[in-house]
Design a protein around this motif. Structure first.
Motif, PDB file in Angstrom:
ATOM      1  N   SER A  41       0.848  -1.180   0.000  1.00  0.00           N
ATOM      2  CA  SER A  41       0.000   0.000   0.000  1.00  0.00           C
ATOM      3  C   SER A  41       0.883   1.229   0.000  1.00  0.00           C
ATOM      4  O   SER A  41       1.878   1.300   0.701  1.00  0.00           O
ATOM      5  CB  SER A  41      -0.884   0.008   1.237  1.00  0.00           C
ATOM      6  OG  SER A  41      -0.074   0.043   2.361  1.00  0.00           O
ATOM      7  N   LEU A  83      -5.491   6.036  -0.906  1.00  0.00           N
ATOM      8  CA  LEU A  83      -5.140   4.771  -0.290  1.00  0.00           C
ATOM      9  C   LEU A  83      -5.202   3.713  -1.380  1.00  0.00           C
ATOM     10  O   LEU A  83      -6.051   3.760  -2.263  1.00  0.00           O
ATOM     11  CB  LEU A  83      -6.182   4.475   0.786  1.00  0.00           C
ATOM     12  CG  LEU A  83      -6.019   3.264   1.671  1.00  0.00           C
ATOM     13  CD1 LEU A  83      -6.357   3.665   3.076  1.00  0.00           C
ATOM     14  CD2 LEU A  83      -6.944   2.157   1.234  1.00  0.00           C
ATOM     15  N   TYR A 109      -7.601  -2.454  -4.758  1.00  0.00           N
ATOM     16  CA  TYR A 109      -8.570  -1.411  -4.456  1.00  0.00           C
ATOM     17  C   TYR A 109      -7.827  -0.122  -4.178  1.00  0.00           C
ATOM     18  O   TYR A 109      -6.652  -0.125  -3.818  1.00  0.00           O
ATOM     19  CB  TYR A 109      -9.435  -1.803  -3.257  1.00  0.00           C
ATOM     20  CG  TYR A 109      -8.688  -1.918  -1.963  1.00  0.00           C
ATOM     21  CD1 TYR A 109      -8.148  -3.130  -1.566  1.00  0.00           C
ATOM     22  CD2 TYR A 109      -8.508  -0.819  -1.135  1.00  0.00           C
ATOM     23  CE1 TYR A 109      -7.445  -3.245  -0.398  1.00  0.00           C
ATOM     24  CE2 TYR A 109      -7.800  -0.920   0.046  1.00  0.00           C
ATOM     25  CZ  TYR A 109      -7.268  -2.143   0.409  1.00  0.00           C
ATOM     26  OH  TYR A 109      -6.560  -2.255   1.569  1.00  0.00           O
ATOM     27  N   ARG A 110      -8.507   0.963  -4.404  1.00  0.00           N
ATOM     28  CA  ARG A 110      -7.898   2.247  -4.064  1.00  0.00           C
ATOM     29  C   ARG A 110      -9.001   3.267  -3.819  1.00  0.00           C
ATOM     30  O   ARG A 110     -10.145   3.081  -4.258  1.00  0.00           O
ATOM     31  CB  ARG A 110      -6.962   2.706  -5.173  1.00  0.00           C
ATOM     32  CG  ARG A 110      -7.640   2.981  -6.494  1.00  0.00           C
ATOM     33  CD  ARG A 110      -6.592   3.439  -7.503  1.00  0.00           C
ATOM     34  NE  ARG A 110      -7.227   3.971  -8.683  1.00  0.00           N
ATOM     35  CZ  ARG A 110      -7.619   3.240  -9.718  1.00  0.00           C
ATOM     36  NH1 ARG A 110      -7.458   1.926  -9.690  1.00  0.00           N
ATOM     37  NH2 ARG A 110      -8.185   3.804 -10.760  1.00  0.00           N
ATOM     38  N   ILE A 111      -8.645   4.292  -3.134  1.00  0.00           N
ATOM     39  CA  ILE A 111      -9.584   5.392  -2.923  1.00  0.00           C
ATOM     40  C   ILE A 111      -9.027   6.589  -3.659  1.00  0.00           C
ATOM     41  O   ILE A 111      -7.895   7.007  -3.430  1.00  0.00           O
ATOM     42  CB  ILE A 111      -9.771   5.690  -1.431  1.00  0.00           C
ATOM     43  CG1 ILE A 111     -10.492   4.509  -0.784  1.00  0.00           C
ATOM     44  CG2 ILE A 111     -10.584   6.958  -1.240  1.00  0.00           C
ATOM     45  CD1 ILE A 111     -10.765   4.702   0.673  1.00  0.00           C
ATOM     46  N   LEU A 145     -14.331   4.757  -3.959  1.00  0.00           N
ATOM     47  CA  LEU A 145     -13.621   3.526  -3.670  1.00  0.00           C
ATOM     48  C   LEU A 145     -13.664   2.709  -4.957  1.00  0.00           C
ATOM     49  O   LEU A 145     -14.730   2.433  -5.493  1.00  0.00           O
ATOM     50  CB  LEU A 145     -14.297   2.759  -2.529  1.00  0.00           C
ATOM     51  CG  LEU A 145     -13.793   1.346  -2.274  1.00  0.00           C
ATOM     52  CD1 LEU A 145     -12.356   1.348  -1.811  1.00  0.00           C
ATOM     53  CD2 LEU A 145     -14.661   0.652  -1.241  1.00  0.00           C
ATOM     54  N   THR A 149     -12.583  -0.756  -6.915  1.00  0.00           N
ATOM     55  CA  THR A 149     -12.025  -2.101  -6.825  1.00  0.00           C
ATOM     56  C   THR A 149     -11.869  -2.637  -8.236  1.00  0.00           C
ATOM     57  O   THR A 149     -12.692  -2.391  -9.111  1.00  0.00           O
ATOM     58  CB  THR A 149     -12.936  -3.060  -6.030  1.00  0.00           C
ATOM     59  OG1 THR A 149     -14.167  -3.208  -6.741  1.00  0.00           O
ATOM     60  CG2 THR A 149     -13.222  -2.535  -4.654  1.00  0.00           C
ATOM     61  N   GLU A 177      -4.640  -2.706   7.239  1.00  0.00           N
ATOM     62  CA  GLU A 177      -5.187  -2.234   5.963  1.00  0.00           C
ATOM     63  C   GLU A 177      -6.671  -1.930   6.100  1.00  0.00           C
ATOM     64  O   GLU A 177      -7.162  -0.896   5.658  1.00  0.00           O
ATOM     65  CB  GLU A 177      -5.012  -3.329   4.895  1.00  0.00           C
ATOM     66  CG  GLU A 177      -3.672  -3.327   4.226  1.00  0.00           C
ATOM     67  CD  GLU A 177      -3.529  -2.153   3.295  1.00  0.00           C
ATOM     68  OE1 GLU A 177      -4.130  -2.190   2.213  1.00  0.00           O
ATOM     69  OE2 GLU A 177      -2.842  -1.194   3.662  1.00  0.00           O
ATOM     70  N   ARG A 196      -7.331   1.185   7.977  1.00  0.00           N
ATOM     71  CA  ARG A 196      -7.058   2.383   7.189  1.00  0.00           C
ATOM     72  C   ARG A 196      -8.173   2.630   6.180  1.00  0.00           C
ATOM     73  O   ARG A 196      -8.613   3.760   5.973  1.00  0.00           O
ATOM     74  CB  ARG A 196      -5.731   2.231   6.458  1.00  0.00           C
ATOM     75  CG  ARG A 196      -4.548   2.287   7.398  1.00  0.00           C
ATOM     76  CD  ARG A 196      -3.275   2.203   6.636  1.00  0.00           C
ATOM     77  NE  ARG A 196      -3.310   3.077   5.475  1.00  0.00           N
ATOM     78  CZ  ARG A 196      -2.542   2.947   4.419  1.00  0.00           C
ATOM     79  NH1 ARG A 196      -1.668   1.982   4.364  1.00  0.00           N
ATOM     80  NH2 ARG A 196      -2.643   3.778   3.421  1.00  0.00           N
ATOM     81  N   LEU A 197      -8.637   1.542   5.584  1.00  0.00           N
ATOM     82  CA  LEU A 197      -9.733   1.663   4.628  1.00  0.00           C
ATOM     83  C   LEU A 197     -10.966   2.239   5.306  1.00  0.00           C
ATOM     84  O   LEU A 197     -11.623   3.153   4.807  1.00  0.00           O
ATOM     85  CB  LEU A 197     -10.045   0.282   4.041  1.00  0.00           C
ATOM     86  CG  LEU A 197     -11.230   0.222   3.091  1.00  0.00           C
ATOM     87  CD1 LEU A 197     -10.838   0.833   1.767  1.00  0.00           C
ATOM     88  CD2 LEU A 197     -11.692  -1.200   2.881  1.00  0.00           C
ATOM     89  N   ARG A 198     -11.227   1.697   6.477  1.00  0.00           N
ATOM     90  CA  ARG A 198     -12.422   2.144   7.194  1.00  0.00           C
ATOM     91  C   ARG A 198     -12.331   3.629   7.522  1.00  0.00           C
ATOM     92  O   ARG A 198     -13.286   4.377   7.361  1.00  0.00           O
ATOM     93  CB  ARG A 198     -12.583   1.336   8.480  1.00  0.00           C
ATOM     94  CG  ARG A 198     -13.937   1.451   9.127  1.00  0.00           C
ATOM     95  CD  ARG A 198     -13.976   0.677  10.414  1.00  0.00           C
ATOM     96  NE  ARG A 198     -13.007   1.193  11.366  1.00  0.00           N
ATOM     97  CZ  ARG A 198     -13.180   2.320  12.056  1.00  0.00           C
ATOM     98  NH1 ARG A 198     -14.262   3.031  11.895  1.00  0.00           N
ATOM     99  NH2 ARG A 198     -12.263   2.721  12.902  1.00  0.00           N
TER     100      ARG A 198
END
Lengths: 556, 209
Positions: free
Chosen positions: A51, A61, A121-123, A128, A130, A187, A190-192
């Protein structure tokens, strides 16, 4: 560029006494303490080197699945195959079975490898994204504003690897929109955070980052359940029924193992026993039957308490900024974060026992759970709080619905004819039952359902006293039910349609039932409904509700 | 109500043809509204007053319902009559009962096919003010539905083959709700259905998320 790491979703950091510090936890990903700071902008500080964060790009992210995905794929395929394979193994050709089994498991492993290698996946730019697949590539963009709820789940096996399942839900009505299984704990966390703090993400110009201001990162614990509460929840819940179901399932399992003539032998033995007991007199028979029932009752209570503890162990409801977080579970830890403005309806559920103890359960519906099923209720997704003292609940409500009007709830009663209507309806059922019994058995004994009539009348009166509503500027409160009373609180802005219904009986009595439909009503028992309103009152209430809702802006 | 409306739209549903936009699809919403406003004034679409009367459906819907009922109930009638007759032939002792069964079945189906649509037609009504669509329907179980137009997600205009024959359309309004998520107005005159749809979309459009 720095941000305060929120407490771990598993409640590990803020509730150390609460969570058993299992060895698996320590073997897995290192815990992040509440005070530790993750420097998102420098990749080398991240636990997962894959990441990365581009300080100048729009990508907030970026990440991949955890390698343990493969192990889970094998585990799941074995679990799926084990039941059909066992009889094949014993009664079929073992070599063929082995080949078939390894082929099937191999196929799922290949699928998992492909998934692991291609899934990312990335933001980016408030979405978001995927991606997955080789031949058929799927790229899914989920606008962060549309995310209803993000859930993180960690089973016992997940703990061994220090990983979690993360799922992102939108209002699409098809449930989970993005299933990220499995991610490392860090991970997932961080995503949350990135999803929860989307407003901050969007603020950033040029250098987008996860810099959260202190107010958003500050997590306030709203309510926490202790073991005592959970035992109480188990004792007072209507899980008695599910306990019986569980026992039934166990029985079915045992049934497969027991020899065939077991029942005949048991039945014969039971018959012998029963006749010998009866021979001793009716009193003894009654005592035996009574103690048997009592035993059954106690066992189901025990099951209910155990179920409540296993499901909700260490339940914490907390709030950070706009988001509400729940974390709970003994074996499988579950964490879910949902923005409070997503909540469409609230239901306060008070069973009879709980009413006596001034306890209640709080359920919430978001637009995302239109496709909820029974399975999700077993996972405790429907409850915002499994059990809470009524007084504390009253203090909690303004936290969930921020623009809730203050002041005590003063219930407006419905028409007294409610008693008549309920009695007529109950009476009709009694009559039909009586007719059926009498037709079957021309005997005075066949008339026994008639003795239920006074009971029906009594229940109708009790139901009437529990029926009520209160309509304020922005919120509608409705209450119904006697055995299990449920109070619904619905923001007027969330009303999708308002429906008035009149059955032939209620039309004769000049009554109507008002139903408010909202997005997502699967967890709150059918949503707000007021029955037995005088027709004119119902019409004016419905019209006011609909017009007021139309004038308000609806927020998903 | 839902059972009624379903009953009436289903027979035509087999070959559902979505009504293609009468207007040019590329038009902007406000333009389209502007273009329809004159016609729209011709139609008694109530505005502002919640006390306004309900609009009735197009009377031709009675005939439509009769036809669809004839198809639906007629099959059931024939099957049950045949069943009763065969049963009576096999068991001669119940033969006298046939003389009661036949008229009863005929009467029931006759009522369902011929008289019920007229009564149902009378029970149906809708009205629109500037914010809310209200429909009412049902004979035994009466339902009034109020739909804030801002909550409309999308509107379907449905014209099955039978509906086309009678020059009728049904409007189906969808909200984000759960068990009451669809609201149907059947039996609208085709042109009026289009105008009503445009009106509803124009009014609700500014807020429908």
């Amino acid at each position: 560029m720095q941000y305060e790491a929120l407490p771990k979703p598993h409640g590990a950091s803020d509730t150390p006494a609460n969570i058993p510090a299992t060895a698996e936890d320590q073997e897995g990903m290192p815990r992040v303490s509440a005070t530790e700071q993750i420097i998102v902008s420098s990749p080398k500080q991240n636990a997962d080197p894959r990441s990365k964060h581009r300080a100048n790009g729009a990508i907030i992210l970026e990440g991949r699945l955890h390698p343990a995905t493969l192990a889970f794929a094998i585990y799941h395929s074995i679990r799926r195959l084990i039941i059909p394979v066992i009889p094949l193994f014993f009664f079929g050709n073992r070599i063929v079975t082995a080949v078939l089994l390894s082929l099937l498991i191999g196929a799922s492993v290949v699928r998992a490898v492909v998934r692991y290698l291609t899934f990312s996946y990335r933001i980016e730019a408030g979405e978001l994204i995927t991606r997955q697949g080789i031949l058929e590539r799927t790229e899914r963009h989920i606008p962060l504003e549309r995310v209803q709820e993000i859930r993180i789940e960690q089973g016992v096996l997940h703990r061994l690897f220090g990983v979690v399942d993360a799922s992102v839900e939108t209002a699409s009505g098809q449930g989970v929109e993005a299933q990220l299984s499995v991610l490392s704990r860090r991970e997932a966390e961080r995503l949350r955070q990135a999803v929860s703090n989307k407003a901050l993400v969007q603020d950033a110009e040029g250098r987008s980052n996860l810099a959260a201001d202190a107010s958003a990162a500050e997590r306030k614990r709203l309510h926490r359940l202790h073991l005592r509460d959970l035992v109480l929840a188990g004792l007072t819940s209507n899980h008695l029924v599910s306990a019986f179901v569980l026992m039934g399932t166990l029985w079915a399992l045992v049934d497969d193992i027991l020899p065939r003539d077991y029942y005949e032998r048991t039945a014969r033995a039971a018959h012998d026993q029963a006749s010998s007991i009866l021979a001793q007199g009716t009193q003894t028979a009654l005592i035996v039957a009574g103690s048997g029932l009592l035993l059954l009752f106690l066992v189901s209570l025990l099951f209910s308490v155990i179920g409540s503890i296993v499901l909700f162990y260490g339940f914490t409801l907390s709030q950070s900024g706009e988001n509400l977080h729940r974390s709970y579970g003994l074996l499988t830890r579950r964490v879910s974060s949902l923005p409070r403005r997503r909540i469409q309806v609230l239901e306060i559920k008070e069973g009879m026992l709980r009413r006596l103890l001034h306890l209640a359960a709080l359920r919430a519906d978001t637009a995302g759970n239109a496709a909820a099923d029974q399975e999700e209720k077993k996972e405790g997704r429907d409850v915002l709080l499994p059990i809470v003292p009524r007084r504390e609940l009253d203090a909690l409500l303004p936290v969930i619905f921020t623009d809730l009007e203050p002041g005590p709830i003063v219930w407006t009663r419905v028409s007294k004819l409610a008693v008549v209507r309920d009695t007529i309806q109950g009476g009709l059922v009694c009559m039909i039952a009586t007719g059926g019994m009498y037709w079957y058995n021309h005997d005075l004994f066949g008339l026994w359902p008639l003795i239920l009539l006074p009971l029906v009348c009594g229940v109708s009166v009790l139901r009437y006293y529990n029926l009520g509503y209160m309509f304020r500027e922005r919120y509608l409160y409705t209450r119904r039910g006697w055995l299990s009373r449920s109070t619904h609180i619905v923001p007027v802005r969330n009303a999708q349609t308002v429906t008035l219904r009149q059955s032939p009986v209620s039309r004769r009595l000049g009554l109507a039932t008002l139903i408010v439909d909202t997005a997502g009503q699967s967890y709150t028992g059918g949503g707000p409904m007021i029955s037995n309103l005088p027709l004119e009152e119902a019409q004016s209430l419905a019209s006011t509700l609909a017009h007021r809702a139309a004038a308000m802006h609806y927020q998903w | 109500m839902t059972e009624d409306t379903q009953q009436y739209t289903e027979p035509t549903g087999g070959s559902q043809t979505r009504f293609e936009a009468v207007e040019r699809p590329g038009q902007q919403l406000d333009q389209r509204v502007a273009s329809t406003t004159p016609q729209h004034n011709a139609v008694p679409l109530q505005s502002a007053s919640a006390q306004s009367e309900f609009c009735a459906l197009d009377p031709r819907v009675i005939k439509l319902w009769r036809v669809t009922n004839l198809i639906g109930w007629g099959v059931i009638l024939i099957v049950s009559l045949a069943g009763a007759t065969i049963f009576a032939l096999r068991n001669p002792e119940v033969m006298p009962w046939i003389f009661f069964t036949w008229p009863a079945l005929f009467g029931l189906c006759g009522w369902l096919i011929y008289w019920r649509p007229r009564r149902l037609y009378r029970s149906w009504g809708y009205r629109v003010d500037d914010r809310v669509l209200e429909t009412r329907s049902g004979l035994l179980f009466q339902v009034t539905r109020l739909l804030p137009l801002a909550r409309v997600q999308h509107v379907d205009l449905q014209r099955g083959p039978l509906e086309r024959t009678f020059g009728l359309s049904s409007l189906i309004l969808h909200t984000a709700g759960t068990h009451e998520a669809t609201t149907i107005i059947p039996g609208l005159e085709a042109g009026e259905a289009v105008r009503l749809r445009d009106h509803l979309v124009a009014v609700g459009g500014d807020d429908a998320v």
